[in-house]
Design a protein around this motif. Structure first.
Motif, short mmCIF file in Angstrom:
data_model
loop_
_atom_site.label_atom_id
_atom_site.label_comp_id
_atom_site.label_asym_id
_atom_site.label_seq_id
_atom_site.Cartn_x
_atom_site.Cartn_y
_atom_site.Cartn_z
N ALA A 1 0.83 -1.21 0.00
CA ALA A 1 0.00 0.00 0.00
C ALA A 1 0.86 1.26 0.00
CB ALA A 1 -0.93 0.00 1.22
N THR A 2 1.95 1.25 0.78
CA THR A 2 2.83 2.41 0.82
C THR A 2 3.57 2.59 -0.49
OG1 THR A 2 3.14 2.45 3.21
CG2 THR A 2 4.94 3.29 1.89
N LEU A 3 4.07 1.51 -1.08
CA LEU A 3 4.77 1.61 -2.36
C LEU A 3 3.85 2.14 -3.44
CD1 LEU A 3 6.91 -1.67 -2.47
CD2 LEU A 3 7.64 0.64 -1.88
N LEU A 4 2.60 1.72 -3.43
CA LEU A 4 1.65 2.19 -4.43
C LEU A 4 1.42 3.69 -4.29
CD1 LEU A 4 -0.40 1.59 -6.69
CD2 LEU A 4 -2.09 1.12 -4.89
N LEU A 5 1.12 4.13 -3.08
CA LEU A 5 0.78 5.54 -2.87
C LEU A 5 1.98 6.46 -3.10
CD1 LEU A 5 -1.25 7.71 -1.90
CD2 LEU A 5 -0.43 7.27 0.42
N THR A 6 3.04 6.26 -2.34
CA THR A 6 4.17 7.17 -2.41
C THR A 6 5.00 6.96 -3.67
OG1 THR A 6 5.44 5.67 -1.00
CG2 THR A 6 4.31 7.49 0.07
N GLY A 7 5.01 5.73 -4.21
CA GLY A 7 5.74 5.49 -5.45
C GLY A 7 5.16 6.30 -6.60
N VAL A 8 3.84 6.26 -6.74
CA VAL A 8 3.19 7.04 -7.79
C VAL A 8 3.44 8.54 -7.58
CG1 VAL A 8 0.93 7.73 -8.71
CG2 VAL A 8 1.41 5.32 -8.28
N GLY B 1 -19.19 16.36 -2.69
CA GLY B 1 -18.07 15.49 -2.38
C GLY B 1 -17.81 14.53 -3.52
N LEU B 2 -16.57 14.57 -4.05
CA LEU B 2 -16.24 13.77 -5.23
C LEU B 2 -15.39 12.55 -4.91
CD1 LEU B 2 -15.33 16.72 -7.65
CD2 LEU B 2 -17.52 15.49 -7.49
N PHE B 3 -14.66 12.59 -3.80
CA PHE B 3 -13.71 11.52 -3.50
C PHE B 3 -13.93 11.00 -2.08
CE2 PHE B 3 -11.63 14.37 -6.54
CZ PHE B 3 -11.34 13.47 -7.57
N PRO B 4 -13.50 9.77 -1.80
CA PRO B 4 -13.65 9.21 -0.44
C PRO B 4 -12.83 10.00 0.57
CG PRO B 4 -13.12 7.49 -2.05
CD PRO B 4 -12.92 8.80 -2.74
N THR B 5 -13.26 9.99 1.80
CA THR B 5 -12.55 10.71 2.86
C THR B 5 -11.32 9.96 3.34
OG1 THR B 5 -13.98 9.68 4.51
CG2 THR B 5 -14.64 11.84 3.67
N ALA C 1 -9.52 -2.00 -9.24
CA ALA C 1 -8.43 -1.10 -9.59
C ALA C 1 -8.92 0.34 -9.70
CB ALA C 1 -7.79 -1.54 -10.90
N VAL C 2 -10.09 0.53 -10.31
CA VAL C 2 -10.66 1.87 -10.42
C VAL C 2 -10.99 2.42 -9.04
CG1 VAL C 2 -12.62 3.21 -11.29
CG2 VAL C 2 -11.53 1.47 -12.74
N ASP C 3 -11.51 1.56 -8.15
CA ASP C 3 -11.85 1.99 -6.80
C ASP C 3 -10.61 2.43 -6.03
OD1 ASP C 3 -13.51 2.33 -4.49
OD2 ASP C 3 -12.82 0.39 -3.75
N VAL C 4 -9.52 1.67 -6.14
CA VAL C 4 -8.27 2.04 -5.47
C VAL C 4 -7.74 3.36 -6.03
CG1 VAL C 4 -5.86 1.39 -5.09
CG2 VAL C 4 -7.67 -0.33 -4.86
N ALA C 5 -7.78 3.52 -7.35
CA ALA C 5 -7.32 4.77 -7.97
C ALA C 5 -8.17 5.95 -7.49
CB ALA C 5 -7.38 4.65 -9.49
N HIS C 6 -9.47 5.71 -7.32
CA HIS C 6 -10.36 6.77 -6.83
C HIS C 6 -9.96 7.20 -5.41
CE1 HIS C 6 -14.67 8.20 -5.82
NE2 HIS C 6 -14.03 9.15 -6.46
N HIS C 7 -9.62 6.24 -4.57
CA HIS C 7 -9.19 6.54 -3.21
C HIS C 7 -7.81 7.22 -3.17
CE1 HIS C 7 -12.47 3.84 -2.09
NE2 HIS C 7 -12.33 4.24 -0.84
N MET C 8 -6.99 6.99 -4.22
CA MET C 8 -5.63 7.52 -4.23
C MET C 8 -5.56 8.98 -4.63
SD MET C 8 -3.36 4.48 -5.97
CE MET C 8 -1.99 5.62 -6.20
N VAL C 9 -6.59 9.51 -5.27
CA VAL C 9 -6.49 10.83 -5.90
C VAL C 9 -6.06 11.89 -4.89
CG1 VAL C 9 -7.78 12.68 -7.02
CG2 VAL C 9 -8.10 10.30 -7.75
N LEU C 10 -6.77 12.02 -3.79
CA LEU C 10 -6.48 13.11 -2.84
C LEU C 10 -5.15 12.92 -2.12
CD1 LEU C 10 -9.97 14.00 -1.32
CD2 LEU C 10 -8.76 15.02 -3.25
N PRO C 11 -4.81 11.73 -1.59
CA PRO C 11 -3.49 11.61 -0.96
C PRO C 11 -2.33 11.80 -1.92
CG PRO C 11 -4.63 9.49 -0.99
CD PRO C 11 -5.63 10.51 -1.36
N VAL C 12 -2.47 11.30 -3.15
CA VAL C 12 -1.41 11.52 -4.14
C VAL C 12 -1.29 12.99 -4.48
CG1 VAL C 12 -0.78 11.14 -6.56
CG2 VAL C 12 -1.42 9.21 -5.13
N LEU C 13 -2.42 13.67 -4.64
CA LEU C 13 -2.41 15.10 -4.92
C LEU C 13 -1.73 15.87 -3.79
CD1 LEU C 13 -3.27 17.35 -6.82
CD2 LEU C 13 -5.47 17.43 -5.63
#
Length: 354
Positions: free
Chosen positions: A130-137, A197-201, A215-227
């Motif tokens: 999970a950490t590699l996915l988020l911070t890696g991207v 509200g557009l993205f999960p909290t 995969a789409v659901d995970v990407a949807h959750h990643m938008v705000l932390p990655v941003l």
């Protein structure tokens, strides 16, 4: 012997010393690089040993009793507390706890978590993806974005684009990541005014999707932390790259390259940017070290199930084996990335390591 054969012999006699001299020069360069590598490896080993020592003593000055924290809210006798301390080795003298910890840590055994009752290594391995996915991207995106914008800002310094991008970067660099994350949650998750509200909290997935939908659901959750990570990280990359390139732009070699008739973009790409990369390469590799460490604040704000959130949970107890294991992993990743950056320097600038 004819004149032609005589000149051929002379040329051959002249070529052989030059060949031997070139071979000796290559040998000296290889020896110098190996000596440079051995010095960097020795420094990395010493740093890792220092991390082991620091990780043991640092977290033992945190106020609180781990056993009492684990049994908080329950009726526990003094005998039961003593038994728990014996079970976790907390009744041993400090020097013995230290030697046991170092001996096991060098074999990859960081003990058993107090609160999860599972091996620390297994808990860390479970959270790594999970950490590699988020911070890696995030690191890949803001490194590329920051290098590109920093190069353009420096090459056209003083212009409107430079002033705008530098001002935005300085503002974002000074913004705490957790505050920016909370602001994004309030705006794009909870909703602000007419904006829904557009993205999960928080979290990494909704838990009811499979396959491509997952995969789409995970990407949807990643938008705000990655941003959040990109907004703070790209600013640092941009400013360092801009400063490094500005230092190179007054070099005589760039004037010579332009005098030879090279186009401005070729002068920038082939000459100026490669020489300005050394400080930026260090920072990029340090950021890659953060890929393993994750972002404790961002993962906590967005309830992301990675190493950063796990570290926050462990620190709140304090869960000493888990905190120590995570600290060694975080610091070890940084040491490794710094070592790789040092080994890459001579390839970018042959003067390094001589």
């Amino acid at each position: 012997m004819t004149a032609t054969s005589t000149s051929g012999v002379a040329a051959g006699a002249g070529t052989a010393p030059r060949t031997r001299e070139a071979a000796r020069a290559r040998g000296r360069r290889v020896a110098a690089y190996l000596w440079y590598v051995s010095g960097r490896l020795a420094g990395a080993v010493v740093s890792l040993l220092a991390v082991l020592v620091t990780s043991f003593f640092l977290f033992r000055i945190i106020p609180g009793d781990p056993v009492r924290t684990m049994t908080h809210g329950r009726q526990v006798s003094a005998e039961q507390l003593a038994a728990l301390r014996r079970q976790f080795g907390l009744d041993l003298p400090l020097w013995q706890q230290f030697t046991d910890y170092c001996g096991k840590a060098l074999t990859g055994d960081f003990g058993t978590s107090y609160q999860f009752h599972a091996p620390v290594g297994e808990l860390i391995a479970e959270k790594v993806p999970a950490t590699l996915l988020l911070t890696g991207v995030a690191v890949v995106v803001y490194s590329v974005f920051g290098l590109w914008l920093g190069t353009r800002a420096a090459w056209r310094h003083g212009g409107l684009g430079d002033r705008l991008t530098t001002g935005v970067a300085l503002t974002l660099w000074s913004v705490p990541s957790f505050w920016l994350g909370l602001l994004l949650i309030m705006t794009f998750s909870v909703g602000a005014g007419p904006l829904p509200g557009l993205f999960p909290t928080g979290g990494m997935e909704s838990g009811d999707a499979t396959g491509f939908a997952h995969a789409v659901d995970v990407a949807h959750h990643m938008v705000l932390p990655v941003l959040t990570l990109v907004a703070v990280g790209y600013a640092q990359t941009l400013l360092v790259m801009r400063s490094s390139l500005l230092d190179e732009m007054g070099g005589d070699y760039l004037t010579t390259a332009r005098a030879k008739g090279l186009r401005d973009d070729l002068v920038r790409r082939r000459h100026a940017v490669p020489n300005a990369l050394l400080p930026t390469v260090t920072m990029v590799f340090i950021n890659l070290g953060h890929v393993a460490a994750g972002s404790i604040l961002v993962e906590t704000v967005f309830s992301w199930p990675g190493l950063g959130g796990l570290f926050y949970q462990a620190l709140s107890v304090p869960d000493l084996p888990l905190v120590q294991g995570l600290f060694v992993v975080f610091a070890g990743a940084m040491i490794l990335m710094n070592l790789l950056a040092d080994l890459l320097y001579p390839l970018l600038d042959p003067r390094v390591g001589r």
